[in-house]
Design a protein around this motif. Structure first.
Motif, short mmCIF file in Angstrom:
data_model
loop_
_atom_site.label_atom_id
_atom_site.label_comp_id
_atom_site.label_asym_id
_atom_site.label_seq_id
_atom_site.Cartn_x
_atom_site.Cartn_y
_atom_site.Cartn_z
N THR A 6 0.94 -1.09 -0.11
CA THR A 6 0.14 -0.01 0.05
C THR A 6 0.99 1.23 0.00
OG1 THR A 6 -1.89 -1.09 1.25
CG2 THR A 6 -1.81 1.19 1.34
N LEU A 7 0.70 2.24 -0.97
CA LEU A 7 1.41 3.36 -1.10
C LEU A 7 0.38 4.43 -0.80
CD1 LEU A 7 4.05 4.67 -1.86
CD2 LEU A 7 2.83 5.18 -4.34
N SER A 8 0.60 5.07 0.34
CA SER A 8 -0.05 6.32 0.66
C SER A 8 0.88 7.71 0.39
CB SER A 8 -0.71 6.26 2.26
OG SER A 8 -1.07 5.11 2.43
N PHE A 9 0.36 8.74 -0.02
CA PHE A 9 0.76 9.89 -0.65
C PHE A 9 0.32 11.24 -0.10
CE2 PHE A 9 -1.63 8.51 -4.00
CZ PHE A 9 -2.06 9.63 -4.45
N SER A 10 0.92 12.21 0.19
CA SER A 10 0.34 13.35 0.36
C SER A 10 1.24 14.47 0.19
CB SER A 10 0.11 13.58 2.04
OG SER A 10 1.24 13.28 2.81
N LYS A 11 0.88 15.56 -0.49
CA LYS A 11 1.65 16.63 -1.09
C LYS A 11 2.58 17.33 -0.11
CE LYS A 11 1.79 19.37 -5.13
NZ LYS A 11 1.62 18.67 -6.56
N LYS A 12 3.93 17.93 -0.33
CA LYS A 12 4.54 18.48 0.90
C LYS A 12 5.02 19.62 0.16
CE LYS A 12 8.75 15.31 -0.10
NZ LYS A 12 9.65 16.61 -0.66
N GLU A 13 5.23 20.63 1.11
CA GLU A 13 5.82 21.81 0.48
C GLU A 13 7.16 21.99 -0.26
OE1 GLU A 13 5.84 24.74 3.66
OE2 GLU A 13 3.63 24.20 4.41
N SER A 14 8.06 21.35 0.22
CA SER A 14 9.32 21.38 -0.26
C SER A 14 9.42 20.30 -1.65
CB SER A 14 10.47 21.22 0.62
OG SER A 14 11.51 21.33 -0.48
N ASP A 15 10.00 20.35 -2.68
CA ASP A 15 10.24 19.35 -3.76
C ASP A 15 11.64 19.22 -3.80
OD1 ASP A 15 10.56 21.53 -5.17
OD2 ASP A 15 9.19 21.09 -6.67
N SER A 60 11.02 12.09 0.43
CA SER A 60 10.56 11.66 1.85
C SER A 60 9.64 10.67 1.81
CB SER A 60 9.37 13.09 2.32
OG SER A 60 9.03 12.91 3.30
N PHE A 61 9.98 9.60 2.64
CA PHE A 61 9.13 8.34 2.68
C PHE A 61 9.52 7.68 3.94
CE2 PHE A 61 13.16 7.29 0.36
CZ PHE A 61 13.51 5.97 1.00
N GLU A 62 8.70 6.71 4.48
CA GLU A 62 8.84 5.78 5.39
C GLU A 62 8.43 4.55 4.86
OE1 GLU A 62 6.42 7.17 8.73
OE2 GLU A 62 5.00 7.86 7.33
N VAL A 63 9.07 3.50 5.21
CA VAL A 63 9.05 1.90 4.99
C VAL A 63 8.48 1.21 6.05
CG1 VAL A 63 9.69 -0.15 3.62
CG2 VAL A 63 10.59 2.31 3.15
N LEU A 102 9.51 9.63 -13.20
CA LEU A 102 8.50 9.88 -12.46
C LEU A 102 8.80 11.26 -11.59
CD1 LEU A 102 7.94 6.35 -10.61
CD2 LEU A 102 6.46 7.56 -12.53
N PRO A 103 8.63 12.23 -12.50
CA PRO A 103 9.10 13.56 -11.96
C PRO A 103 8.37 14.20 -10.59
CG PRO A 103 8.21 13.94 -14.17
CD PRO A 103 8.45 12.39 -13.79
N PHE A 104 7.34 13.43 -10.29
CA PHE A 104 6.57 13.81 -8.98
C PHE A 104 7.10 13.31 -7.69
CE2 PHE A 104 4.56 9.74 -10.54
CZ PHE A 104 4.52 8.95 -9.25
N LEU A 105 7.87 12.35 -7.58
CA LEU A 105 8.57 11.85 -6.48
C LEU A 105 8.72 12.66 -5.32
CD1 LEU A 105 10.46 8.64 -7.94
CD2 LEU A 105 8.36 8.50 -6.76
N LYS A 106 9.74 13.97 -5.69
CA LYS A 106 9.85 14.94 -4.50
C LYS A 106 8.74 15.59 -3.98
CE LYS A 106 14.92 14.71 -5.46
NZ LYS A 106 16.07 15.35 -5.95
N SER A 107 7.65 15.55 -4.90
CA SER A 107 6.59 16.43 -4.47
C SER A 107 5.51 15.83 -3.41
CB SER A 107 5.82 16.80 -5.77
OG SER A 107 6.25 17.06 -6.77
N TYR A 108 5.84 14.50 -3.04
CA TYR A 108 4.94 13.94 -1.87
C TYR A 108 5.70 13.27 -1.07
CZ TYR A 108 1.37 14.42 -5.56
OH TYR A 108 0.43 14.75 -6.47
N HIS A 109 4.93 13.14 0.17
CA HIS A 109 5.60 12.31 1.30
C HIS A 109 5.08 10.94 1.11
CE1 HIS A 109 6.93 10.37 5.00
NE2 HIS A 109 5.81 10.10 5.24
N PHE A 110 5.69 9.67 1.05
CA PHE A 110 5.01 8.51 0.70
C PHE A 110 5.14 7.60 1.97
CE2 PHE A 110 6.64 10.03 -3.22
CZ PHE A 110 5.54 9.69 -3.97
#
Length: 359
Positions: A59-68, A72-75, A100-108
């Motif tokens: 399960t991958l949960s993601f939320s937008k973060k301010e800095s890109d 940012s992720f936890e496992v 996947l240029p969106f990777l740094k836009s979210y915390h996963f």
């Protein structure tokens, strides 16, 4: 097709948060891949059975973060935080960020669980990385909207390969080819493709019972083992052998020739481990009980005429392969003669499966 084809144009949509869950199976190679070039490109093509029961659910949960500016992720594995998994995920994110240029836009938040022991010679990296790649592709699909199923799977396989080579063979089934091969149109070093040719009924619903000889961490990782093929004295001959075996298995699968299938698959398994034993430094992943099981299988086959055979992945565990019509007899043989060689008597009954699923 080149890797550049997988670099997206600007995303038309914006997504604040969400969650996706994919389950993806492991696979067992019949013709093995061992040795790779830069960027997870295989030195030789391979073909695998997709498994059904040995799988990873992510399960991958993601939320937008301010800095890109950073990843940012936890496992979590089975609900337990696993910071020791983070370097591998970070390496993966670095490899795929351009695609996947969106990777740094979210915390996963990555929550994963396996139906089988991690790092014990069943390809947990294959099922795990393919499940994660599919989750990430689900995010991208939300950002793009217009993604065909074919392109979705192809790019997910491409991404999964950058996490773990064999992961690109786990998305579909029941047979998947990875690596460019002259006799297989559409085959590619960049992603896995469904095996395109006729398969005899003998190989439908093929069974795989996995004998857990050693559930512990491998002494030498597959990544290290692959790298030891550079400068290996027998490497080029091995790559040539794999090319020929993949050509040969096309006719075997079409004609349903179980004897030739057995000879090719067992030879491939032993060749894989012989490459390990003749690298520098050399190493052995088989255990004494691995050899005991192999000899028992050979004796049983000689005495009964059974079409049971074995293969090995990069570990001590033994995959016992057999046609569906022999399931009752072979399972009795396993319980009577082989279980004693398994750690705590444990084994997994599996069979051919048909790939990943969105839950």
């Amino acid at each position: 097709m080149t890797a550049e084809n997988f670099i997206p144009k600007k995303y038309p949509n914006s997504v604040e948060n969400g969650s996706y869950t994919w389950t993806s199976p492991s696979n067992i190679a019949l013709v093995k891949y061992w040795g790779k070039k830069a960027n997870q490109i295989p030195e030789n093509p391979s073909i695998s059975f997709t498994l059904n029961n040995c799988k990873t659910t992510t399960t991958l949960s993601f939320s937008k973060k301010e800095s890109d500016n950073y990843f940012s992720f936890e496992v979590f594995l089975d609900g337990e935080k696993k910071d020791d998994f983070k370097p591998k995920i970070e390496t993966f994110f670095n490899r795929v960020e351009i695609y996947l240029p969106f990777l740094k836009s979210y915390h996963f938040k990555i929550e994963t669980s396996n139906t089988f022991p991690h790092s014990s010679g069943i390809a947990s990296s294959a099922s795990g990385m393919s499940a994660l790649a599919l989750c990430l592709m689900s995010v991208e699909k939300k950002l793009i909207n217009d993604v065909s199923e074919e392109n979705f799977i192809q790019k997910a396989s491409f991404l999964a390969r950058l996490g773990s080579g064999s992961a690109c063979r786990s998305l579909e089934g029941d047979l998947v080819v990875w690596g460019k091969h002259d006799k297989i149109d559409g085959s590619s070093d960049l992603f896995g493709v469904k095996y395109p040719f006729e398969v005899h009924k003998n190989f439908k619903n093929y069974q795989d019972t996995i004998l857990l000889v050693d559930k512990g961490e491998k002494q030498v990782s597959s990544t290290v083992g692959h790298n030891l093929m550079h400068g290996h004295p027998f490497a080029q001959e091995r790559f040539n052998q794999a090319e020929k075996n993949l050509s040969d298995i096309i006719l075997i699968l079409k004609n349903g020739d179980l004897d030739k299938f057995i000879a090719l698959v067992e030879s491939e398994a032993l060749t894989l481990h012989s490459m390990m034993m003749t690298s520098m430094p050399y190493f052995i992943l088989m255990k004494p009980n691995t050899l005991e099981i192999i000899n028992k299988i050979w004796a049983y086959r000689n005495s009964t005429g059974s079409k049971v055979c074995f293969t090995l992945d990069a570990g001590a565990n033994v995959h016992v392969l057999y046609p569906e019509n022999e399931a009752a007899q072979v399972l009795e043989f396993i319980q009577n003669e082989l279980v004693t060689f398994c750690q705590k008597g444990e084994y997994i009954n599996d069979k051919i499966g048909f790939g990943a699923k969105l839950l």
